[in-house]
Design a protein around this motif. Structure first.
Motif, short mmCIF file in Angstrom:
data_model
loop_
_atom_site.label_atom_id
_atom_site.label_comp_id
_atom_site.label_asym_id
_atom_site.label_seq_id
_atom_site.Cartn_x
_atom_site.Cartn_y
_atom_site.Cartn_z
N CYS A 164 53.95 46.98 43.28
CA CYS A 164 53.86 45.38 43.16
C CYS A 164 52.98 45.32 42.47
O CYS A 164 52.33 44.09 41.86
N SER A 165 51.80 46.26 42.77
CA SER A 165 50.23 46.03 41.87
C SER A 165 50.54 46.41 40.44
O SER A 165 49.51 45.73 39.70
N GLN A 166 51.46 47.25 39.97
CA GLN A 166 51.52 47.72 39.09
C GLN A 166 52.84 46.59 37.45
O GLN A 166 52.69 46.56 36.34
N HIS A 167 53.50 46.03 38.80
CA HIS A 167 54.68 44.96 37.92
C HIS A 167 54.24 43.90 38.73
O HIS A 167 55.57 43.31 39.44
N GLN A 173 64.13 40.46 45.94
CA GLN A 173 64.68 39.81 45.87
C GLN A 173 65.75 40.30 47.31
O GLN A 173 65.52 41.26 47.32
N VAL A 174 65.21 39.90 48.60
CA VAL A 174 65.96 39.85 49.91
C VAL A 174 67.06 40.49 49.73
O VAL A 174 68.19 39.61 49.33
N PHE A 182 61.57 36.16 44.51
CA PHE A 182 60.23 35.95 44.61
C PHE A 182 59.07 36.83 43.86
O PHE A 182 59.50 37.75 43.21
N THR A 183 58.24 36.85 43.46
CA THR A 183 57.64 37.91 42.52
C THR A 183 57.04 38.39 43.25
O THR A 183 56.66 38.52 44.53
N ALA A 184 56.63 39.80 43.12
CA ALA A 184 56.54 41.15 43.49
C ALA A 184 54.83 40.98 44.15
O ALA A 184 54.90 41.44 45.51
N ALA A 190 52.66 38.38 51.15
CA ALA A 190 53.28 38.08 52.16
C ALA A 190 53.47 39.20 53.57
O ALA A 190 53.74 38.90 54.71
N LEU A 191 53.83 40.73 52.96
CA LEU A 191 54.17 41.47 53.84
C LEU A 191 53.07 41.60 54.70
O LEU A 191 52.49 42.48 55.46
#
Length: 251
Positions: A164-167, A173-174, A182-184, A190-191
């Protein structure tokens, strides 16, 4: 009549054996062909999957229950502390927990391992698992909360955080929830927020300390560790060999 019957049985047995050997050979050829088509990242994933599946099956053997609890559960108050921090990363008791972690790992591992290389990714994955176990130990020890933890969630959170930090703009998608993307970057925030709240509220559904530890290690490796540690690994190896052998190179 008896001689004819024995001859017929020998011929039938030989034919069945030849067919079985042929089928075994075909299956082996199909397996070899399938394996050779896999990328290096996919082969590494299947290796991790096999290790987790083996430990999952070992939990089903009653005679191994005490051994599995001692070495494949992370617990800062147990007699064995160090090795379980590694082994618990490959340990799942329920099929649902195992399936969820392996699904998430497979979803993000290919891109992450491709950018790192399989050697760096394996070291990163194991390190994320150990750091997540360490974070769980620190939290439980500070609050005097004994309890067992197991699962690849901490290491998987490290992989997820790195991806997620790289992209950050990648759309996620869940599973089984169509039409909701949603975006990475948003998903990672959120996590992290969920685990931070769970840590403060002392929820016991998940090991939130382990999740946060693995995720923070993934972010650390993405922004600093990959360049400053892995990029200088030759220097670190030289220092280690000097320390191990007690020698220093001539200036």
């Amino acid at each position: 009549m008896r001689k004819k019957a024995l001859q017929f049985r020998q011929k039938a047995t030989g034919w069945i054996q030849r067919q079985q050997n042929l089928k075994h050979g075909e299956l082996r050829n199909h397996m070899n062909h399938w394996w050779n088509k896999q990328t290096e990242e996919q082969k590494l994933f299947y290796g991790i999957l096999l290790a987790n599946a083996t430990v999952l099956l070992a939990w089903r053997l009653p005679s191994l229950k005490n051994f599995m609890t001692l070495y494949f559960c992370s617990n800062p108050f147990a007699r064995a502390v160090c090795w379980p921090m590694v082994f618990s990363t490959f340990s799942h008791y329920s099929f649902l927990h195992f399936g969820a972690n392996m699904y998430v790992l497979q979803s993000f591992m290919n891109a992450t391992a491709h950018s790192m290389g399989k050697e760096q990714f394996l070291g990163f994955y194991l390190s994320a698992g150990v750091v997540s176990s360490l974070a769980s130990h620190i939290f439980k020890t500070a609050l005097r909360m004994p309890g067992l933890s197991l699962g690849a969630s901490g290491a998987v959170m490290g992989v997820l955080a790195y991806f997620c930090s790289q992209h950050p703009n990648a759309l996620l998608q869940v599973a089984f929830v169509p039409g909701f993307t949603f975006t990475a970057d948003s998903g990672l925030k959120a996590l992290l927020s969920f685990d931070a709240i769970g840590l403060v509220m002392r929820w016991k559904l998940f090991d939130h300390a382990a999740h946060l530890g693995g995720a923070l290690f993934g972010l650390f490796w993405s922004y600093w560790g990959q360049k400053e540690i892995w990029g200088r690994r030759v220097h670190f190896l030289q220092v280690w060999h000097e320390f191990r052998t007690g020698t220093r190179p001539d200036k």
